[in-house]
Design an enzyme around this catalytic site. Sequence first.
Site, PDB file in Angstrom:
ATOM      1  N   ALA A 218       4.061   4.835  -0.426  1.00 11.88           N
ATOM      2  CA  ALA A 218       5.067   5.847  -0.731  1.00 11.88           C
ATOM      3  C   ALA A 218       5.745   6.445   0.497  1.00 11.88           C
ATOM      4  O   ALA A 218       6.962   6.622   0.520  1.00 11.88           O
ATOM      5  CB  ALA A 218       4.411   6.944  -1.555  1.00 11.88           C
ATOM      6  N   ARG A 219       4.966   6.731   1.544  1.00 10.50           N
ATOM      7  CA  ARG A 219       5.526   7.473   2.677  1.00 10.50           C
ATOM      8  C   ARG A 219       6.381   6.617   3.608  1.00 10.50           C
ATOM      9  O   ARG A 219       7.041   7.135   4.505  1.00 10.50           O
ATOM     10  CB  ARG A 219       4.386   8.083   3.476  1.00 10.50           C
ATOM     11  CG  ARG A 219       3.432   7.053   4.078  1.00 10.50           C
ATOM     12  CD  ARG A 219       2.158   7.723   4.519  1.00 10.50           C
ATOM     13  NE  ARG A 219       1.180   6.773   5.043  1.00 10.50           N
ATOM     14  CZ  ARG A 219      -0.056   7.116   5.392  1.00 10.50           C
ATOM     15  NH1 ARG A 219      -0.453   8.357   5.249  1.00 10.50           N
ATOM     16  NH2 ARG A 219      -0.887   6.235   5.866  1.00 10.50           N
ATOM     17  N   ARG A 268       0.565   8.197   0.283  1.00 12.00           N
ATOM     18  CA  ARG A 268       0.578   6.730   0.489  1.00 12.00           C
ATOM     19  C   ARG A 268       0.375   5.953  -0.809  1.00 12.00           C
ATOM     20  O   ARG A 268       0.961   4.890  -1.018  1.00 12.00           O
ATOM     21  CB  ARG A 268      -0.560   6.424   1.475  1.00 12.00           C
ATOM     22  CG  ARG A 268      -0.938   4.968   1.632  1.00 12.00           C
ATOM     23  CD  ARG A 268      -2.106   4.867   2.608  1.00 12.00           C
ATOM     24  NE  ARG A 268      -2.712   3.562   2.624  1.00 12.00           N
ATOM     25  CZ  ARG A 268      -2.381   2.581   3.475  1.00 12.00           C
ATOM     26  NH1 ARG A 268      -1.431   2.772   4.354  1.00 12.00           N
ATOM     27  NH2 ARG A 268      -2.991   1.425   3.432  1.00 12.00           N
ATOM     28  N   ARG A 286      -4.565  -2.346  -1.573  1.00 19.75           N
ATOM     29  CA  ARG A 286      -6.002  -2.647  -1.526  1.00 19.75           C
ATOM     30  C   ARG A 286      -6.479  -3.086  -2.908  1.00 19.75           C
ATOM     31  O   ARG A 286      -7.659  -3.274  -3.117  1.00 19.75           O
ATOM     32  CB  ARG A 286      -6.822  -1.403  -1.117  1.00 19.75           C
ATOM     33  CG  ARG A 286      -6.505  -0.830   0.236  1.00 19.75           C
ATOM     34  CD  ARG A 286      -6.936  -1.758   1.366  1.00 19.75           C
ATOM     35  NE  ARG A 286      -6.605  -1.178   2.674  1.00 19.75           N
ATOM     36  CZ  ARG A 286      -5.415  -1.275   3.251  1.00 19.75           C
ATOM     37  NH1 ARG A 286      -4.440  -1.968   2.668  1.00 19.75           N
ATOM     38  NH2 ARG A 286      -5.190  -0.721   4.428  1.00 19.75           N
ATOM     39  N   SER A 339       5.910   0.040   7.041  1.00 21.80           N
ATOM     40  CA  SER A 339       6.038   0.608   8.381  1.00 21.80           C
ATOM     41  C   SER A 339       4.718   1.305   8.665  1.00 21.80           C
ATOM     42  O   SER A 339       4.001   1.655   7.722  1.00 21.80           O
ATOM     43  CB  SER A 339       7.204   1.607   8.454  1.00 21.80           C
ATOM     44  OG  SER A 339       6.894   2.815   7.791  1.00 21.80           O
ATOM     45  N   TYR A 391      -6.063  -4.208  12.451  1.00 22.80           N
ATOM     46  CA  TYR A 391      -7.447  -4.015  12.004  1.00 22.80           C
ATOM     47  C   TYR A 391      -7.607  -4.852  10.744  1.00 22.80           C
ATOM     48  O   TYR A 391      -6.622  -5.349  10.205  1.00 22.80           O
ATOM     49  CB  TYR A 391      -7.733  -2.532  11.697  1.00 22.80           C
ATOM     50  CG  TYR A 391      -6.634  -1.824  10.916  1.00 22.80           C
ATOM     51  CD1 TYR A 391      -6.672  -1.745   9.528  1.00 22.80           C
ATOM     52  CD2 TYR A 391      -5.526  -1.276  11.572  1.00 22.80           C
ATOM     53  CE1 TYR A 391      -5.658  -1.125   8.811  1.00 22.80           C
ATOM     54  CE2 TYR A 391      -4.501  -0.650  10.854  1.00 22.80           C
ATOM     55  CZ  TYR A 391      -4.580  -0.577   9.487  1.00 22.80           C
ATOM     56  OH  TYR A 391      -3.574   0.020   8.769  1.00 22.80           O
ATOM     57  N   GLU A 414       5.942  -4.893   9.595  1.00 27.44           N
ATOM     58  CA  GLU A 414       5.674  -3.485   9.905  1.00 27.44           C
ATOM     59  C   GLU A 414       6.844  -3.049  10.784  1.00 27.44           C
ATOM     60  O   GLU A 414       6.936  -3.433  11.948  1.00 27.44           O
ATOM     61  CB  GLU A 414       4.343  -3.307  10.648  1.00 27.44           C
ATOM     62  CG  GLU A 414       3.105  -3.637   9.833  1.00 27.44           C
ATOM     63  CD  GLU A 414       2.715  -2.555   8.811  1.00 27.44           C
ATOM     64  OE1 GLU A 414       3.373  -1.490   8.758  1.00 27.44           O
ATOM     65  OE2 GLU A 414       1.746  -2.796   8.065  1.00 27.44           O
TER      66      GLU A 414
HETATM   67  O1  0X9 Z   1      -2.806  -1.209   5.793  1.00 25.84           O
HETATM   68  C1  0X9 Z   1      -1.910  -1.700   5.099  1.00 25.84           C
HETATM   69  O2  0X9 Z   1      -1.936  -1.800   3.885  1.00 25.84           O
HETATM   70  C2  0X9 Z   1      -0.639  -2.191   5.792  1.00 25.84           C
HETATM   71  N1  0X9 Z   1      -0.345  -1.376   6.906  1.00 25.84           N
HETATM   72  S1  0X9 Z   1       0.305   0.084   6.666  1.00 25.84           S
HETATM   73  O3  0X9 Z   1       0.273   0.824   7.909  1.00 25.84           O
HETATM   74  N2  0X9 Z   1       1.818  -0.110   6.278  1.00 25.84           N
HETATM   75  O4  0X9 Z   1      -0.392   0.726   5.602  1.00 25.84           O
HETATM   76  C3  0X9 Z   1      -0.795  -3.594   6.268  1.00 25.84           C
HETATM   77  C4  0X9 Z   1      -1.296  -4.639   5.384  1.00 25.84           C
HETATM   78  C5  0X9 Z   1      -1.192  -5.966   6.038  1.00 25.84           C
HETATM   79  N3  0X9 Z   1      -1.506  -7.039   5.316  1.00 25.84           N
HETATM   80  C6  0X9 Z   1      -0.870  -7.728   4.312  1.00 25.84           C
HETATM   81  N4  0X9 Z   1      -0.044  -7.168   3.493  1.00 25.84           N
HETATM   82  N5  0X9 Z   1      -1.132  -8.981   4.270  1.00 25.84           N
HETATM   83 ZN    ZN Z   2       2.320   0.161   4.299  1.00 24.36          ZN
END
Ligand code: 0X9
Ligand code: ZN
Length: 471
Positions: A218-219, A268, A286, A339, A391, A414
Amino acid sequence: MLIMVVSVVLLTLIFRGTNATSSELQKTYTGWQVLQVELKKRPKDNKLFEDFLDLEKDTYSMQLLGKNRNRGVAEVAVSPQTLTDFTHFLTINNITFTSVVDDLGNKIESTGASERAEYFLNGDVTFDRYMNHDEIISYLELLPRQYPHLVKLTVAGRSVEGRPLHLLTITSSHSSTKPVIFIDGGDNIILPTLFLGSFRCLYLPYVMSFQCASGIHAREWISPAAALNVVGHLLQTPKLTRNLEWKVMPLINPDGYIYSWTKDRLWRKNRAWTQSASCVGVDLNRNFDFHWGEAGSSDRPCSPEYIGSQAFSEPETRTLRDILLRDYNRTQAFVSIHSYGQAILHPWSYTTTATRSNAGRLERVGKDMVESIFSGERVSYIAGTFGELFYTVSGTSGDYAAGVGEIPLVYTLELRDTGAAGFILPKELIIPTVNDAWLAIEYLANHVIASDLVASELARSQKQQRRPWLR
Ligand code: 0X9
Ligand code: ZN
């Protein structure tokens, strides 16, 4: 009995209604600071810091905004009540930090407020400021009327709060014919058929699909803006709509987006009710059923990275999954827009040890996309896997698209910046940042078109033969 049931339902609705409005004053972040904390080279040396953050994962007192292994820093927003404890903890453990924002509330007020809509755009689009939810939807709704031969707008599903989840399909190739070789059937096949050895070679209305999903967090307001900018460019780039069918979901998390505009700028997740009475929302990135609930996710509903009660518990992720799998046999690329961090990432995110079978190609094309951004905007991005550079995280849409959807080219963008502004990206940076996304996606689309269509289609039809249930 019926009256009892009706009253219970009504009472529940009333309770939920009041709970959702009156108890939720706007979160102001007055006096919160953003600290940039130096990370140690070896991941295990960051354990203390990570454990501290983990204890505070309820977002009332602290929030991890970003963590970048490659640059060796993490940004953490800290409430005034926790600041002394946290800085004391960092100091006694020899962890270096600097304050990058001294009053987050002020920053959100001064930049955030002026970035919001002053006027309501009726079906128009702007990148001079961020567009609110209703403006985005009214723009989407006008597109098929303005471009009837190019754009189809459908409601692919509904959010937790019942809002439509829009899907744009953009292509001019409805009647064009393209050669494809395949082994055995498929219901999108029409005559005429020529037999070529054991293969049937057909001319059929077949076009490769390119999928793009944004606004999952969201953010990250720049993300739907970037998708709308891509759409705008596509409508002016006949080559890309003639050779590809685009599926764009510009705002997968409308409830969260509205909540971030009205109640909590750093929200988020989506707005689902959870087992916890006081904590709302599932992190949609997730919630996908691929290594669900493993590293970099949380089973605690108060965490910003809450995985949900089960994989695909959320209507938003189920909708995206169905779109991904529907065009399974002809989707060449999937891009999700996020982002921040200035990075172009490819699978895997859930691990740093396994490598995807086409990692070489993913890496090369990712680096080319970085170059394309640099030559257009003179700004540096990095390319690699999310696990290596940032990470490890699991249950993401990208890993699902690669691991289950078997889509060859999967990238997470990103966008800007690298942490100074983070999610509160000033409106002056919208235009250059959405252009970064366009430069990357335009490159990728041209790469898909230039790739050997016949060879890749042959491989995919064979794969589909092995797994016919995934049609
Ligand atoms: O942590 C996340 O979900 C994403 N980063 S964020 O800072 N925008 O929250 C990245 C996820 C990366 N992986 C894939 N989508 N494959
Ligand atoms: Zn994100």
